[in-house]
Design a protein around this motif. Structure first.
Motif, PDB file in Angstrom:
ATOM      1  N   PRO A  33      -2.844   9.804   8.980  1.00 19.08           N
ATOM      2  CA  PRO A  33      -3.199   9.337   7.724  1.00 19.08           C
ATOM      3  C   PRO A  33      -2.468   8.019   7.188  1.00 19.08           C
ATOM      4  N   LEU A  34      -1.518   7.600   8.138  1.00 17.26           N
ATOM      5  CA  LEU A  34      -0.757   6.560   7.768  1.00 17.26           C
ATOM      6  C   LEU A  34      -1.334   4.985   7.673  1.00 17.26           C
ATOM      7  N   GLY A  35      -1.039   4.245   6.883  1.00 20.35           N
ATOM      8  CA  GLY A  35      -1.388   2.806   7.044  1.00 20.35           C
ATOM      9  C   GLY A  35      -0.532   2.029   6.285  1.00 20.35           C
ATOM     10  N   ILE A  36      -0.892   0.600   6.176  1.00 14.96           N
ATOM     11  CA  ILE A  36      -0.312  -0.370   5.664  1.00 14.96           C
ATOM     12  C   ILE A  36      -1.321  -1.255   4.702  1.00 14.96           C
ATOM     13  N   PRO A  37      -0.848  -1.329   3.485  1.00 16.01           N
ATOM     14  CA  PRO A  37      -1.848  -2.141   2.626  1.00 16.01           C
ATOM     15  C   PRO A  37      -1.812  -3.460   2.950  1.00 16.01           C
ATOM     16  N   ALA A  38      -2.801  -4.393   2.372  1.00 17.89           N
ATOM     17  CA  ALA A  38      -2.584  -5.888   2.249  1.00 17.89           C
ATOM     18  C   ALA A  38      -1.361  -6.240   1.716  1.00 17.89           C
ATOM     19  N   GLY A  39      -0.656  -7.082   2.128  1.00 21.95           N
ATOM     20  CA  GLY A  39       0.741  -7.519   1.850  1.00 21.95           C
ATOM     21  C   GLY A  39       1.745  -7.722   2.882  1.00 21.95           C
ATOM     22  N   PRO A  40       2.269  -7.042   3.534  1.00 14.66           N
ATOM     23  CA  PRO A  40       3.141  -7.057   4.669  1.00 14.66           C
ATOM     24  C   PRO A  40       2.333  -7.811   6.006  1.00 14.66           C
ATOM     25  N   LEU A  41       1.159  -7.682   6.188  1.00 13.15           N
ATOM     26  CA  LEU A  41       0.258  -8.074   7.229  1.00 13.15           C
ATOM     27  C   LEU A  41      -0.292  -9.463   7.092  1.00 13.15           C
ATOM     28  N   LEU A  42       0.519 -10.161   7.509  1.00 12.77           N
ATOM     29  CA  LEU A  42       0.156 -11.624   7.283  1.00 12.77           C
ATOM     30  C   LEU A  42      -0.672 -12.233   8.150  1.00 12.77           C
ATOM     31  N   PRO A  72       8.637 -10.349  14.240  1.00 15.57           N
ATOM     32  CA  PRO A  72       9.604  -9.520  15.327  1.00 15.57           C
ATOM     33  C   PRO A  72       8.641  -9.083  16.242  1.00 15.57           C
ATOM     34  N   ALA A  73       9.071  -8.633  17.566  1.00 11.66           N
ATOM     35  CA  ALA A  73       8.306  -8.103  18.360  1.00 11.66           C
ATOM     36  C   ALA A  73       8.849  -6.844  18.390  1.00 11.66           C
ATOM     37  N   PRO A  74       7.854  -5.787  18.521  1.00 13.93           N
ATOM     38  CA  PRO A  74       8.132  -4.192  18.249  1.00 13.93           C
ATOM     39  C   PRO A  74       8.842  -3.647  19.450  1.00 13.93           C
ATOM     40  N   PRO A  75       9.740  -2.898  19.201  1.00 15.89           N
ATOM     41  CA  PRO A  75      10.390  -2.215  20.250  1.00 15.89           C
ATOM     42  C   PRO A  75       9.666  -1.399  21.155  1.00 15.89           C
ATOM     43  N   GLU A  76      10.124  -0.861  22.127  1.00 16.42           N
ATOM     44  CA  GLU A  76       9.589   0.031  23.110  1.00 16.42           C
ATOM     45  C   GLU A  76      10.021   1.495  22.531  1.00 16.42           C
ATOM     46  N   ILE A  77       8.953   2.092  22.028  1.00 11.95           N
ATOM     47  CA  ILE A  77       9.294   3.425  21.352  1.00 11.95           C
ATOM     48  C   ILE A  77       8.288   4.367  21.180  1.00 11.95           C
ATOM     49  N   GLU A  78       8.413   5.550  21.513  1.00 14.79           N
ATOM     50  CA  GLU A  78       7.422   6.706  21.321  1.00 14.79           C
ATOM     51  C   GLU A  78       7.041   7.215  20.106  1.00 14.79           C
ATOM     52  N   VAL A  79       5.649   6.987  19.913  1.00 11.36           N
ATOM     53  CA  VAL A  79       5.054   7.148  18.581  1.00 11.36           C
ATOM     54  C   VAL A  79       4.813   8.612  18.549  1.00 11.36           C
ATOM     55  N   PRO A  80       5.371   9.724  17.580  1.00 15.11           N
ATOM     56  CA  PRO A  80       5.023  11.058  17.605  1.00 15.11           C
ATOM     57  C   PRO A  80       3.495  11.107  17.184  1.00 15.11           C
ATOM     58  N   ASP A  81       2.971  12.185  17.642  1.00  9.83           N
ATOM     59  CA  ASP A  81       1.644  12.594  17.328  1.00  9.83           C
ATOM     60  C   ASP A  81       1.644  13.429  15.788  1.00  9.83           C
ATOM     61  N   VAL A  82       0.647  13.091  14.976  1.00  9.56           N
ATOM     62  CA  VAL A  82       0.394  13.898  13.687  1.00  9.56           C
ATOM     63  C   VAL A  82      -0.658  14.783  13.935  1.00  9.56           C
ATOM     64  N   SER A  83      -0.252  16.131  13.830  1.00  4.17           N
ATOM     65  CA  SER A  83      -1.395  17.118  13.883  1.00  4.17           C
ATOM     66  C   SER A  83      -2.615  17.000  12.972  1.00  4.17           C
ATOM     67  N   TYR A 136       2.396  -5.547  15.211  1.00  6.00           N
ATOM     68  CA  TYR A 136       3.895  -5.028  15.067  1.00  6.00           C
ATOM     69  C   TYR A 136       3.916  -3.604  14.529  1.00  6.00           C
ATOM     70  N   TYR A 137       3.205  -3.781  13.362  1.00  4.49           N
ATOM     71  CA  TYR A 137       3.378  -2.087  12.633  1.00  4.49           C
ATOM     72  C   TYR A 137       2.123  -1.371  13.384  1.00  4.49           C
ATOM     73  N   ALA A 138       1.296  -1.723  14.063  1.00  5.49           N
ATOM     74  CA  ALA A 138       0.525  -0.900  14.900  1.00  5.49           C
ATOM     75  C   ALA A 138       1.105  -0.092  15.863  1.00  5.49           C
ATOM     76  N   ARG A 139       2.109  -0.713  16.473  1.00  6.26           N
ATOM     77  CA  ARG A 139       2.976  -0.056  17.369  1.00  6.26           C
ATOM     78  C   ARG A 139       4.354   0.730  16.925  1.00  6.26           C
ATOM     79  N   LEU A 140       4.181   0.823  15.460  1.00  6.32           N
ATOM     80  CA  LEU A 140       5.273   1.424  14.880  1.00  6.32           C
ATOM     81  C   LEU A 140       5.118   2.619  13.880  1.00  6.32           C
ATOM     82  N   GLY A 141       3.708   3.186  14.325  1.00  5.03           N
ATOM     83  CA  GLY A 141       3.468   4.333  13.752  1.00  5.03           C
ATOM     84  C   GLY A 141       2.525   4.434  12.654  1.00  5.03           C
TER      85      GLY A 141
END
Length: 355
Positions: free
Chosen positions: A52-61, A28-39, A68-73
């Motif tokens: 501190p947020l990441g995604i482990p090996a698995g969903p990132l084929l 899927p193509a990521p939507p246009e969306i604002e990504v909130p800052d984390v203090s 996709y997920y890099a643009r979703l927070g």
């Protein structure tokens, strides 16, 4: 507030009704969306990241899933485990919804979910597939080039043992993959010493302090300037965990904690699934058990004066779970199931952390 855009949405998430190869090609193509800052100031193994947020090996084929997920927070993206040779995925189902509220890790059988029922937990059966090295090496370059500032690309690697291989041959295969990953642009390498869904030597290397230390030392020697993470599973007891922590501390920067608990799975009529073999189970049912494992590892690191950092993984579903993992000793927190069920999970968590 960071604006990250990349066209319009053509889909929402991994389609569990389709094959691994179909999902590899249909991202899927990521939507246009604002990504909130984390203090606050955050890093991953010393590399600055925006949260501190990441995604482990698995969903990132592949690189498209990573971007996709890099643009979703998510700011630490872990490329799905790669090998020194091609390995096909297991036949579907690769992700099977299951009905279970909580798991202790005792291996009790769990039932599949009824069709169309709400779920937040599934049995996982991929078998650590991998494209040919020429494919994944070129694709890692694309992933690295597409990431923004304060985002980190981690590449998960594993050995592919042949009959009769020695431990030194296993370590050499890990190291070859690690070198290729770094040459292709990986900021960090994750050596995967734990997979519940394979029956060969690479399945549970993390349980053997000698094996874990030898592999870690050789990979470290091969990529001396690159942060190194070990992917581990559930330990049988604190003493075993302490032995492993002591053995690998001189060689690695962090441990990525267990992201699944294993169990046999049965169908709606009580029949054994997956040939009666155990499968990893991830999602909301493992939240509490994985947090307890993280606390145990954090205590061991403190009492042994280890320099290891901890990545909290397994059943992290919302901002409350993220806070719990950070409070329990995690330096970073990675989510898999939540963003696969809700593409905006990272955005929602960042908003909650900012409030």
């Amino acid at each position: 507030m960071v604006q990250r855009t990349a066209g319009t949405t053509t889909g929402k998430r991994y389609d569990i009704a389709r094959s691994y190869d179909w999902n590899y090609e249909n991202v899927p193509a990521p939507p246009e969306i604002e990504v909130p800052d984390v203090s606050g100031e955050w890093d991953f193994c010393g590399l600055p990241v925006a949260s501190p947020l990441g995604i482990p090996a698995g969903p990132l084929l592949n690189s498209k899933w990573i971007l996709y997920y890099a643009r979703l927070g998510f700011d630490v993206l872990t490329y799905k485990t790669v090998r020194s040779s091609y390995r096909a995925c297991y036949e579907p189902p690769n992700l099977l919804p299951v009905t279970v509220r909580s798991m202790s890790g005792d291996g009790s059988e769990i039932p599949a979910a009824a069709a169309n029922s709400p779920y937040d937990t599934w049995a996982i059966s991929f078998g650590m597939p991998s494209k040919d090295p020429s494919t994944w090496r070129a694709d890692i370059e694309k992933a690295r080039d597409g990431l923004g500032p304060q985002q980190v690309l981690s590449v998960s690697v594993v050995a592919s043992p042949e009959a009769g291989w020695s431990l030194s041959q296993l370590a050499a295969d890990f190291t070859q993959c690690a070198k290729w990953a770094v040459d292709s642009g990986a900021h960090v390498v994750e050596a995967n010493l734990s997979c519940p869904n394979v029956c060969t030597k690479e399945a549970d290397l993390y349980l053997d302090p000698e094996a874990a230390a030898e592999i870690s030392a050789e990979v470290r020697a091969g990529i001396p300037a690159t942060p190194l993470v070990l992917k581990i599973g559930l330990f049988h007891n604190p003493e075993q965990a302490e032995d492993v922590v002591k053995a690998v501390t001189p060689h690695v920067d962090a441990l990525s904690t267990t992201n699944s608990l294993t169990a046999p799975v049965r169908g709606l009529s009580g029949e054994s699934l997956f040939g009666g073999l155990r499968r990893g189970v991830g999602g909301g049912a493992i939240t509490e058990r994985c947090n307890e494992e993280l606390k145990m590892l954090s205590r061991i690191i403190d009492t042994t004066n280890s320099s290891l950092l901890l990545v909290g993984v397994g059943g992290v579903m919302n901002a409350s779970d993220v806070r719990d993992r950070l409070a329990a000793g995690a330096h970073n927190v990675h989510l898999a199931t939540a963003p696969m069920l809700n593409q905006f999970a990272g955005i929602d968590i960042r908003r909650a952390l900012a409030s």
